[in-house]
Design a protein around this motif. Structure first.
Motif, PDB file in Angstrom:
ATOM      1  N   GLU A  36       0.801  -1.228   0.000  1.00 59.10           N
ATOM      2  CA  GLU A  36       0.000   0.000   0.000  1.00 59.10           C
ATOM      3  C   GLU A  36       0.833   1.278   0.000  1.00 59.10           C
ATOM      4  OE1 GLU A  36      -3.884   0.658   2.458  1.00 59.10           O
ATOM      5  OE2 GLU A  36      -2.217   1.401   3.687  1.00 59.10           O
ATOM      6  N   ILE A  37       0.358   2.265  -0.738  1.00 59.06           N
ATOM      7  CA  ILE A  37       0.981   3.583  -0.790  1.00 59.06           C
ATOM      8  C   ILE A  37       0.081   4.567  -0.036  1.00 59.06           C
ATOM      9  CG2 ILE A  37       1.500   5.538  -2.325  1.00 59.06           C
ATOM     10  CD1 ILE A  37       2.417   3.483  -4.400  1.00 59.06           C
ATOM     11  N   THR A  38       0.705   5.462   0.734  1.00 59.31           N
ATOM     12  CA  THR A  38      -0.028   6.472   1.495  1.00 59.31           C
ATOM     13  C   THR A  38       0.217   7.850   0.897  1.00 59.31           C
ATOM     14  OG1 THR A  38       0.089   5.215   3.564  1.00 59.31           O
ATOM     15  CG2 THR A  38      -0.276   7.587   3.746  1.00 59.31           C
ATOM     16  N   VAL A  39      -0.869   8.592   0.713  1.00 57.33           N
ATOM     17  CA  VAL A  39      -0.768   9.965   0.215  1.00 57.33           C
ATOM     18  C   VAL A  39      -1.337  10.890   1.289  1.00 57.33           C
ATOM     19  CG1 VAL A  39      -1.267  11.553  -1.658  1.00 57.33           C
ATOM     20  CG2 VAL A  39      -1.096   9.108  -2.134  1.00 57.33           C
ATOM     21  N   ILE A  40      -0.490  11.736   1.841  1.00 54.24           N
ATOM     22  CA  ILE A  40      -0.887  12.635   2.935  1.00 54.24           C
ATOM     23  C   ILE A  40      -1.645  13.839   2.378  1.00 54.24           C
ATOM     24  CG2 ILE A  40      -0.033  14.179   4.737  1.00 54.24           C
ATOM     25  CD1 ILE A  40       2.346  12.227   5.059  1.00 54.24           C
ATOM     26  N   CYS A  41      -2.755  14.147   3.019  1.00 57.77           N
ATOM     27  CA  CYS A  41      -3.547  15.332   2.671  1.00 57.77           C
ATOM     28  C   CYS A  41      -3.501  16.300   3.860  1.00 57.77           C
ATOM     29  CB  CYS A  41      -4.992  14.944   2.383  1.00 57.77           C
ATOM     30  SG  CYS A  41      -6.072  16.361   2.010  1.00 57.77           S
ATOM     31  N   PRO A  42      -3.006  17.522   3.678  1.00 56.26           N
ATOM     32  CA  PRO A  42      -2.908  18.471   4.799  1.00 56.26           C
ATOM     33  C   PRO A  42      -4.233  19.075   5.233  1.00 56.26           C
ATOM     34  CG  PRO A  42      -1.350  18.988   3.030  1.00 56.26           C
ATOM     35  CD  PRO A  42      -2.353  18.036   2.480  1.00 56.26           C
ATOM     36  N   ASP A  71      -4.329   9.890   3.744  1.00 58.39           N
ATOM     37  CA  ASP A  71      -4.130  10.081   5.181  1.00 58.39           C
ATOM     38  C   ASP A  71      -4.248  11.567   5.487  1.00 58.39           C
ATOM     39  OD1 ASP A  71      -3.409  10.059   7.831  1.00 58.39           O
ATOM     40  OD2 ASP A  71      -1.320   9.484   7.490  1.00 58.39           O
ATOM     41  N   ASN A  72      -5.349  11.976   6.109  1.00 66.49           N
ATOM     42  CA  ASN A  72      -5.564  13.390   6.424  1.00 66.49           C
ATOM     43  C   ASN A  72      -4.794  13.791   7.680  1.00 66.49           C
ATOM     44  OD1 ASN A  72      -8.329  12.236   5.219  1.00 66.49           O
ATOM     45  ND2 ASN A  72      -8.085  14.348   4.557  1.00 66.49           N
ATOM     46  N   ARG A  73      -3.834  14.702   7.513  1.00 66.82           N
ATOM     47  CA  ARG A  73      -3.045  15.226   8.635  1.00 66.82           C
ATOM     48  C   ARG A  73      -3.335  16.718   8.727  1.00 66.82           C
ATOM     49  NH1 ARG A  73       1.777  12.272   9.624  1.00 66.82           N
ATOM     50  NH2 ARG A  73       1.471  10.112   8.961  1.00 66.82           N
ATOM     51  N   THR A  74      -4.279  17.089   9.549  1.00 67.34           N
ATOM     52  CA  THR A  74      -4.749  18.470   9.561  1.00 67.34           C
ATOM     53  C   THR A  74      -4.142  19.276  10.700  1.00 67.34           C
ATOM     54  OG1 THR A  74      -6.658  17.896  10.921  1.00 67.34           O
ATOM     55  CG2 THR A  74      -6.922  17.725   8.543  1.00 67.34           C
ATOM     56  N   GLY A  75      -4.318  20.598  10.609  1.00 64.73           N
ATOM     57  CA  GLY A  75      -3.871  21.489  11.677  1.00 64.73           C
ATOM     58  C   GLY A  75      -2.879  22.520  11.203  1.00 64.73           C
ATOM     59  N   GLY A  96       2.589  13.120  -0.824  1.00 68.40           N
ATOM     60  CA  GLY A  96       1.507  13.948  -0.327  1.00 68.40           C
ATOM     61  C   GLY A  96       1.058  14.989  -1.319  1.00 68.40           C
ATOM     62  N   MET A  97      -0.056  15.629  -0.995  1.00 68.14           N
ATOM     63  CA  MET A  97      -0.588  16.710  -1.823  1.00 68.14           C
ATOM     64  C   MET A  97      -0.222  18.036  -1.172  1.00 68.14           C
ATOM     65  SD  MET A  97      -4.357  17.310  -3.473  1.00 68.14           S
ATOM     66  CE  MET A  97      -3.872  16.653  -5.089  1.00 68.14           C
TER      67      MET A  97
END
Length: 324
Positions: A36-42, A71-75, A96-97
């Motif tokens: 699996e590949i993970t794409v981080i969304c800010p 993967d939503n990494r917010t803040g 990531g985006m």
């Protein structure tokens, strides 16, 4: 004699083992990805960035052959997620985006890194700013609006989605490049600013076309121009700023980036897969449904764009007192 033969045998074994090990490494790269590949969304789930990223990742799974998870990494106004992309292990399994805020946060000293700390993969989309005014406004072109502002310095109010937001910067860029003096009026989001224009409370907004679409379709506002290289497929009759002789190209944008240090061969695999995903009919249909405009750029062009955008944003933010 036996001793010499034994030594030669050991040397041969070491050579064969080393060759196999090298071949195994190459083979491992060739087999990327194998999980699996993970794409981080800010940004949070359900927003425009999240929506277009999920659509792209879904299409990319066809070409990568493995699950691609968002993967939503917010803040921190995007700071948390962008930092997570930058600091990810450079093995190609986490990317990531990156978004416009990567270029607007550094001038405000809100983050200690910039676009230079990433390996750009591709630009995905861009929602250009528009110059939108009330339907009964006395101007019908960008030039007429500029002339009116020059004849009435400081009397025209342009709304934005918040102080220091992408659309606040867009309005300031318009003012700086055309030499007009206007009032910048902040709202809690673009919707409030658009409603204020439709109701005649302010004269203009510089938000995206998707954000003015509802009032435009009702005939309550008119779009004088789009700050983009190309016209909108949905509204081909609306001219760009460049069509009208103004070299202004400004948009909120989103793209994919890797942490620095990813193997070029792995980057190439990701680039090819996500490029195919961007051109996949399923993705394009979803982007159209979301009213989000694909604006693809390859790795090289995206890198050039990032620098130009950063320079423009920093200069503009300084002009409106948001950066030193």
């Amino acid at each position: 004699m036996k001793k010499s033969f034994f030594v030669l045998l050991c040397v041969a074994a070491v050579f064969v083992f080393g060759s196999c090990k090298k071949k195994g490494t190459a083979q491992q790269n060739t087999n990327f990805p194998d999980h699996e590949i993970t794409v981080i969304c800010p940004w949070a789930e359900g927003g425009g960035t999240d929506a277009i990223l999920r659509a792209l990742c879904k299409s990319a799974e066809k070409y990568l052959g493995v699950p691609v998870k968002v993967d939503n990494r917010t803040g921190g106004a995007g700071a948390i997620g962008h930092a997570a992309i930058k600091d990810a292990r450079p093995d190609g399994y986490t990317l990531g985006m990156i978004t416009f805020e990567l270029n607007s946060l550094p001038p405000q000293k809100l983050i200690g890194f910039t676009y230079r700390d990433y390996d750009p993969l591709m630009r995905v989309n861009a929602d250009a700013a528009t110059l939108t005014v009330s339907a009964n406004a006395p101007y019908n072109t960008v030039q007429e609006f500029v002339d009116y502002c020059k004849e009435h310095p400081g009397e025209v109010s342009i709304g934005n989605s918040a102080p220091g937001s992408v659309w606040h910067i867009g309005a300031a860029l318009l003012a700086n490049l055309t030499g007009i003096v206007v009032n910048h009026v902040p709202f809690e989001g673009a919707a409030g600013a658009v409603a204020a224009v439709a109701n005649g409370q302010i004269e203009a907004v510089t938000v995206s076309l998707p954000e003015v679409k509802a009032e435009l379709d009702k005939g309550k506002v008119k779009v004088l121009g789009i700050m983009a290289n190309n016209r909108s497929d949905s509204y081909p009759d609306i001219p760009t700023f460049k069509d009208q002789g103004f070299g202004i190209d400004y948009a909120t944008w989103r793209g994919l980036a890797l942490p620095i240090g990813v193997d070029p061969a792995i980057k190439s695999i990701l680039f090819n897969a996500f490029t195919k995903a961007e051109n996949d009919p399923e993705f394009l249909n979803e982007a159209a449904r979301l009213n989000l405009q694909p604006a693809y750029q390859n790795s090289v062009d995206f890198a050039v764009f990032l620098k130009q955008n950063y320079d423009n944003v920093e200069r503009t933010m300084k002009s409106i007192g948001l950066a030193n």
